[in-house]
Write a protein that holds these residues in place. Structure first.
Motif, PDB file in Angstrom:
ATOM      1  N   TYR A 263       0.847  -1.203   0.000  1.00 46.41           N
ATOM      2  CA  TYR A 263       0.000   0.000   0.000  1.00 46.41           C
ATOM      3  C   TYR A 263       0.877   1.246   0.000  1.00 46.41           C
ATOM      4  O   TYR A 263       2.024   1.202   0.427  1.00 46.41           O
ATOM      5  N   PRO A 264       0.346   2.361  -0.504  1.00 44.21           N
ATOM      6  CA  PRO A 264       1.114   3.608  -0.388  1.00 44.21           C
ATOM      7  C   PRO A 264       1.017   4.124   1.044  1.00 44.21           C
ATOM      8  O   PRO A 264      -0.006   3.928   1.706  1.00 44.21           O
ATOM      9  N   THR A 266       0.566   6.781   4.092  1.00 45.57           N
ATOM     10  CA  THR A 266      -0.218   8.013   4.246  1.00 45.57           C
ATOM     11  C   THR A 266       0.749   9.189   4.386  1.00 45.57           C
ATOM     12  O   THR A 266       1.936   9.002   4.677  1.00 45.57           O
ATOM     13  N   GLN A 269       2.333   9.193   7.755  1.00 47.28           N
ATOM     14  CA  GLN A 269       3.397   8.195   7.889  1.00 47.28           C
ATOM     15  C   GLN A 269       4.683   8.697   7.226  1.00 47.28           C
ATOM     16  O   GLN A 269       5.763   8.586   7.791  1.00 47.28           O
ATOM     17  N   GLY A 295      -4.439   1.545  14.897  1.00 48.04           N
ATOM     18  CA  GLY A 295      -4.674   1.294  13.489  1.00 48.04           C
ATOM     19  C   GLY A 295      -4.098   2.322  12.541  1.00 48.04           C
ATOM     20  O   GLY A 295      -4.316   2.264  11.337  1.00 48.04           O
ATOM     21  N   SER A 296      -3.346   3.283  13.062  1.00 49.93           N
ATOM     22  CA  SER A 296      -2.848   4.349  12.193  1.00 49.93           C
ATOM     23  C   SER A 296      -1.603   3.921  11.415  1.00 49.93           C
ATOM     24  O   SER A 296      -1.124   4.659  10.566  1.00 49.93           O
ATOM     25  N   LYS A 298       1.625   2.411  12.803  1.00 52.27           N
ATOM     26  CA  LYS A 298       2.914   2.752  13.398  1.00 52.27           C
ATOM     27  C   LYS A 298       3.976   1.691  13.106  1.00 52.27           C
ATOM     28  O   LYS A 298       5.156   2.000  13.024  1.00 52.27           O
ATOM     29  N   THR A 299       3.505   0.454  12.945  1.00 45.07           N
ATOM     30  CA  THR A 299       4.470  -0.639  12.812  1.00 45.07           C
ATOM     31  C   THR A 299       5.415  -0.423  11.639  1.00 45.07           C
ATOM     32  O   THR A 299       6.605  -0.700  11.732  1.00 45.07           O
ATOM     33  N   ARG A 447     -10.690   3.278   5.426  1.00 45.43           N
ATOM     34  CA  ARG A 447     -11.216   2.697   6.657  1.00 45.43           C
ATOM     35  C   ARG A 447     -12.599   3.261   6.924  1.00 45.43           C
ATOM     36  O   ARG A 447     -12.815   4.465   6.807  1.00 45.43           O
ATOM     37  N   PRO A 552      -7.144  -7.842  10.142  1.00 41.65           N
ATOM     38  CA  PRO A 552      -8.121  -7.010   9.436  1.00 41.65           C
ATOM     39  C   PRO A 552      -9.455  -7.702   9.152  1.00 41.65           C
ATOM     40  O   PRO A 552     -10.478  -7.039   9.078  1.00 41.65           O
ATOM     41  N   ARG A 579      -9.980  -2.549  11.049  1.00 41.65           N
ATOM     42  CA  ARG A 579      -8.650  -2.545  10.451  1.00 41.65           C
ATOM     43  C   ARG A 579      -8.667  -2.927   8.980  1.00 41.65           C
ATOM     44  O   ARG A 579      -7.633  -2.954   8.337  1.00 41.65           O
TER      45      ARG A 579
HETATM   46  P1  ADP Z   1      -0.954   0.554  14.907  1.00 42.58           P
HETATM   47  O1  ADP Z   1      -0.613   1.977  14.706  1.00 42.58           O
HETATM   48  O2  ADP Z   1      -2.202   0.357  15.698  1.00 42.58           O
HETATM   49  O3  ADP Z   1       0.206  -0.259  15.426  1.00 42.58           O
HETATM   50  P2  ADP Z   1      -0.572  -1.103  12.606  1.00 42.58           P
HETATM   51  O4  ADP Z   1       0.824  -0.710  12.332  1.00 42.58           O
HETATM   52  O5  ADP Z   1      -0.818  -2.414  13.245  1.00 42.58           O
HETATM   53  O6  ADP Z   1      -1.309   0.008  13.465  1.00 42.58           O
HETATM   54  O7  ADP Z   1      -1.374  -0.978  11.252  1.00 42.58           O
HETATM   55  C1  ADP Z   1      -2.744  -1.279  11.166  1.00 42.58           C
HETATM   56  C2  ADP Z   1      -3.088  -1.922   9.848  1.00 42.58           C
HETATM   57  O8  ADP Z   1      -3.047  -0.972   8.815  1.00 42.58           O
HETATM   58  C3  ADP Z   1      -2.152  -3.020   9.441  1.00 42.58           C
HETATM   59  O9  ADP Z   1      -2.907  -4.086   8.918  1.00 42.58           O
HETATM   60  C4  ADP Z   1      -1.275  -2.394   8.385  1.00 42.58           C
HETATM   61  O10 ADP Z   1      -0.813  -3.350   7.454  1.00 42.58           O
HETATM   62  C5  ADP Z   1      -2.219  -1.428   7.741  1.00 42.58           C
HETATM   63  N1  ADP Z   1      -1.591  -0.240   7.165  1.00 42.58           N
HETATM   64  C6  ADP Z   1      -0.559   0.477   7.683  1.00 42.58           C
HETATM   65  N2  ADP Z   1      -0.276   1.520   6.902  1.00 42.58           N
HETATM   66  C7  ADP Z   1      -1.158   1.512   5.885  1.00 42.58           C
HETATM   67  C8  ADP Z   1      -1.391   2.348   4.735  1.00 42.58           C
HETATM   68  N3  ADP Z   1      -0.651   3.427   4.504  1.00 42.58           N
HETATM   69  N4  ADP Z   1      -2.389   2.000   3.899  1.00 42.58           N
HETATM   70  C9  ADP Z   1      -3.150   0.921   4.146  1.00 42.58           C
HETATM   71  N5  ADP Z   1      -2.986   0.104   5.177  1.00 42.58           N
HETATM   72  C10 ADP Z   1      -2.011   0.377   6.056  1.00 42.58           C
END
Ligand code: ADP
Ligand code: MG
Length: 691
Positions: A263-264, A266, A269, A295-296, A298-299, A447, A552, A579
């Protein structure tokens, strides 16, 4: 001759205190004379106007004073006794009324002079006053402290009365007057037209008027926040002097990694990644807090930080608060980083000893490039060969010391801590004020906002029907049960019973599985794996799934006994759904008895999914002590400033403090200020030295 007691002396040298009272003061958190003078009133009563008895008005709170004429005790029922005392002044007679306080009759003797405040009423043709507060006057000069003025009321402990505190504080304010000097920079005082410190202290304890008290309050709130922020600014400054690792960023491999993402990113990010990489490139060690709602995403930011360090030839560590989350990160990263051939390991506490030995060896020799784990990572036995960067996920579950001890496993590694607990900005600026702050303030596109409903018990059947429909479409659900303590067998029972019941009676055609924290690690792993693969439809769980879990396809959540959870925790829990691109639902069920505050929490949950708004509401509902956890709050140790009400002042002082430290990094031209910070927030400066 001993030195004259000063502000830093033990409170037992304060006038009118001594050994015995000093013990009592300890209980109020007062150990020095400074603390004593900073023991502020919780409220005041305006006794500057004593109303002549004959002129009192009905249904209004007033203060009267007169001589006791008569003391009468009446039994008004089985559990009700009334103490009725006639009081007279030159203008009339009033009856002061106490309920169920017979014992007072031994003090309230005829002819004594009594001061009463309370609501005045006309009853049975008599003037009565319902006593809210009273004092017997001794007739000496000291009475002027307790009446005929705006009178302070203090937090008390057994053995210390308001009268004692007033007297002791007054005595010491006078005695220590020469020490009550301004520590704020002159130009700042002028700029904000603050009254002098001495005047502020006098007026916070014994206000000349309410406007004066307000001015005093404003000045003291400013001072408290300003000292705190200055401490943080100094500490941050100290970090900045350190020489850490200067990583090369923007390697070709990273670029291709970006392109390989499904995915691209945000905009948020991207911005945050840029901030992180700038830190990593710089020679000062990174100390950054990354905030982003559940869900934003961060990982992925963490992954890029870790990968950058790895490609520079360093080892890295990722610490998470639960095994399940560590496990999930491990699975995720293993897959994401697979094409790059990176050596990963998972370190949790109950590994078989041979496996563990091997990991420890791999870390020590530098063979493992990324280790993911729980608290197990900060055990003493863990040694790295060349640790360059660490990430701590869900930082709010760890303490400052844990952050520092992971950091100390390397030589000034870069540190990124992440949290989804939407810490209100005010707290971020106080508790984590020594860190740089990055915020992801948007969710990935597509979302759908989670639909949240508070469901009454009578609609449970309907709810199950709805869930059945969704499950038939291949969706998955969480059923969450609150636990008081995961460690107790007894507490697991409701979740266990519910799992059986759901399996047998409600969803016989779907796979229902229980998951709780006391299960063996392999078992938990297996269950999460099956759930992730879609082989389990309903996961009945305790709060072990609270943080971080990311599946998800699971779009339904039912929370039982929701009223037992706090808002922050509910928000985290709910964050497990919503998610994917599919509409998600969260259903809140509550027990029969639910408090007013509980109701409010349910309403907040239904109204918004915005973590920051929820956090603010939470803070409002529970107050800071509960919200932050007493320990963390105790460390903050604010005596007058209020994070909610005085938020504006906080931002202002932060700006001022950081500007000043920028101009004069060691506050050389402000020795008094420096001394004031050391006295007021020694702990904060201490950390600067350790960290
Ligand atoms: P958190 O901030 O709660 O740790 P995660 O890193 O677990 O969130 O990400 C939540 C979900 O969103 C994951 O399934 C991840 O693959 C997905 N995700 C992260 N960044 C994007 C993005 N830019 N576009 C779409 N999905 C994304
Ligand atoms: Mg996460």
């Amino acid at each position: 001759m001993p030195d004259l007691p000063n502000l830093n002396s033990s409170v037992r040298y304060a006038k009118g205190v001594g050994e015995k009272k000093a013990q009592l003061f300890k209980r109020l958190g007062i150990s020095t004379i400074f603390d004593l003078l900073h023991h502020f009133p919780t409220h005041y009563e305006d006794r500057s106007h004593i109303v002549p008895i004959g002129h009192t008005l009905a249904d209004k709170k007033q203060v009267i004073q007169g001589k006791i004429l008569l003391v009468d005790q009446l039994k008004a029922g089985k559990n009700l006794s009334i103490l009725k005392v006639a009081v007279r002044d030159t203008t009339g007679i009033i009856y002061a009324i106490w309920y169920n306080q017979e014992y007072l009759s031994q003090y309230l003797k005829k002819e004594k002079e009594l001061l009463v405040s309370g609501k005045v009423e006309w009853k049975f043709g008599e003037r009565q006053i319902k006593v809210e507060d009273f004092e017997l006057l001794t007739g000496d000069e000291e009475d002027n402290l307790h009446l005929k003025r705006i009178v302070p009321f203090y937090p008390l402990t057994e053995g210390l009365s308001h009268r004692m505190l007033r007297r002791i504080i007054k005595l010491n304010l006078e005695k220590l007057s020469p020490y009550l000097v301004d520590i704020l920079p002159q130009e700042m005082k002028r700029h904000y037209s603050f009254i002098p410190f001495k005047e502020a202290l006098n007026n916070i304890h014994f206000p000349e008027s309410f406007p004066r008290q307000k001015e005093a309050h404003r000045r003291l709130v400013f001072e408290e926040f300003f000292l705190l922020q200055s401490a943080l600014a100094l500490k941050k400054r100290e970090y900045k002097k350190e020489r850490g690792i200067s990583f090369k960023v923007g390697d070709g491999l990273i670029k291709s990694f970006f392109h390989s993402l499904p995915y691209p990113l945000t905009l948020s990010q991207k911005r945050v990644i840029k901030e992180v990489l700038e830190d990593m490139h710089g020679s000062q060690p990174m100390n950054r807090l990354l905030q982003g709602d559940v869900g934003s995403g961060k990982t992925i930011v963490a992954t890029i930080a870790l990968l950058t360090a790895i490609l520079n030839g360093y080892q890295t560590a990722l610490m998470a608060p639960t095994e399940i989350l560590a496990q999930q990160h491990w699975l995720n990263l293993r897959e994401l980083l697979h094409p790059l051939n990176i050596k990963l390991a998972l370190l949790v506490s109950d590994l078989p000893s041979r496996e563990k030995k091997e990991i420890l060896k791999g870390l020590k020799e530098g063979k493992i490039q990324l280790v993911i784990g729980t608290h197990a990572l900060i055990q003493e036995e863990v040694d790295f060969y060349k640790l360059g960067a660490v990430v701590i996920d869900e930082q709010h579950r760890f303490g400052v010391m844990q952050r520092l001890s992971l950091r100390s496993k390397g030589k000034l590694p870069d540190v990124l801590v992440m949290t989804a607990t939407p810490i209100p900005r005010t707290l971020a600026l106080t508790s984590y004020g020594d860190l740089d702050l990055s915020v992801i303030d948007e969710l990935p596109p597509g979302r759908k906002s989670i639909i949240t409903r508070w469901i009454s018990e009578s609609r449970r059947k309907e709810l199950y029907q709805f869930i059945t429909q969704e499950l038939k479409r291949g969706k998955q659900a969480y059923f969450v049960y609150p636990l008081i303590e995961e460690s107790k067998e007894l507490d697991l029972k409701p979740a266990q019973d519910a799992a059986d019941h759901l399996k047998r009676d409600i969803f016989p055609n779907f796979k229902v599985q229980l998951l709780h924290g006391r299960m063996k690690r392999e078992e938990k792993e297996k269950i999460m794996h099956l759930f992730r693969m879609g082989k389990i439809s309903i996961l009945v769980s305790t709060t072990v799934i609270e943080v971080g879990i990311d599946i998800p396809n699971a779009n339904l959540m039912v929370i039982e006994n929701t009223e037992r959870f706090g808002l922050a925790q509910l928000h985290q829990l709910r964050g497990r759904v919503g998610r994917g691109a599919k509409q998600s639902y969260c259903f809140l069920l509550t027990g029969k008895k639910i408090s007013e505050e509980g109701r409010k929490r349910m309403k907040v949950m239904c109204k918004t999914t915005d973590g920051f708004r929820i956090a603010e509401e939470d803070l409002n509902l529970r107050g800071p002590g509960e919200f932050f956890g007493t320990r963390q709050w105790g460390m903050l140790n604010l005596k007058i400033a209020d994070l909610i009400k005085d938020a504006k002042m906080l931002y202002l002082t932060r700006k001022e403090a950081f500007q000043l430290v920028q101009k004069d990094p060691e506050l050389k031209s402000y020795p008094r200020l420096r001394e004031g910070i050391e006295r007021r927030f020694p702990h904060r400066l201490e950390l600067a030295k350790v960290g």
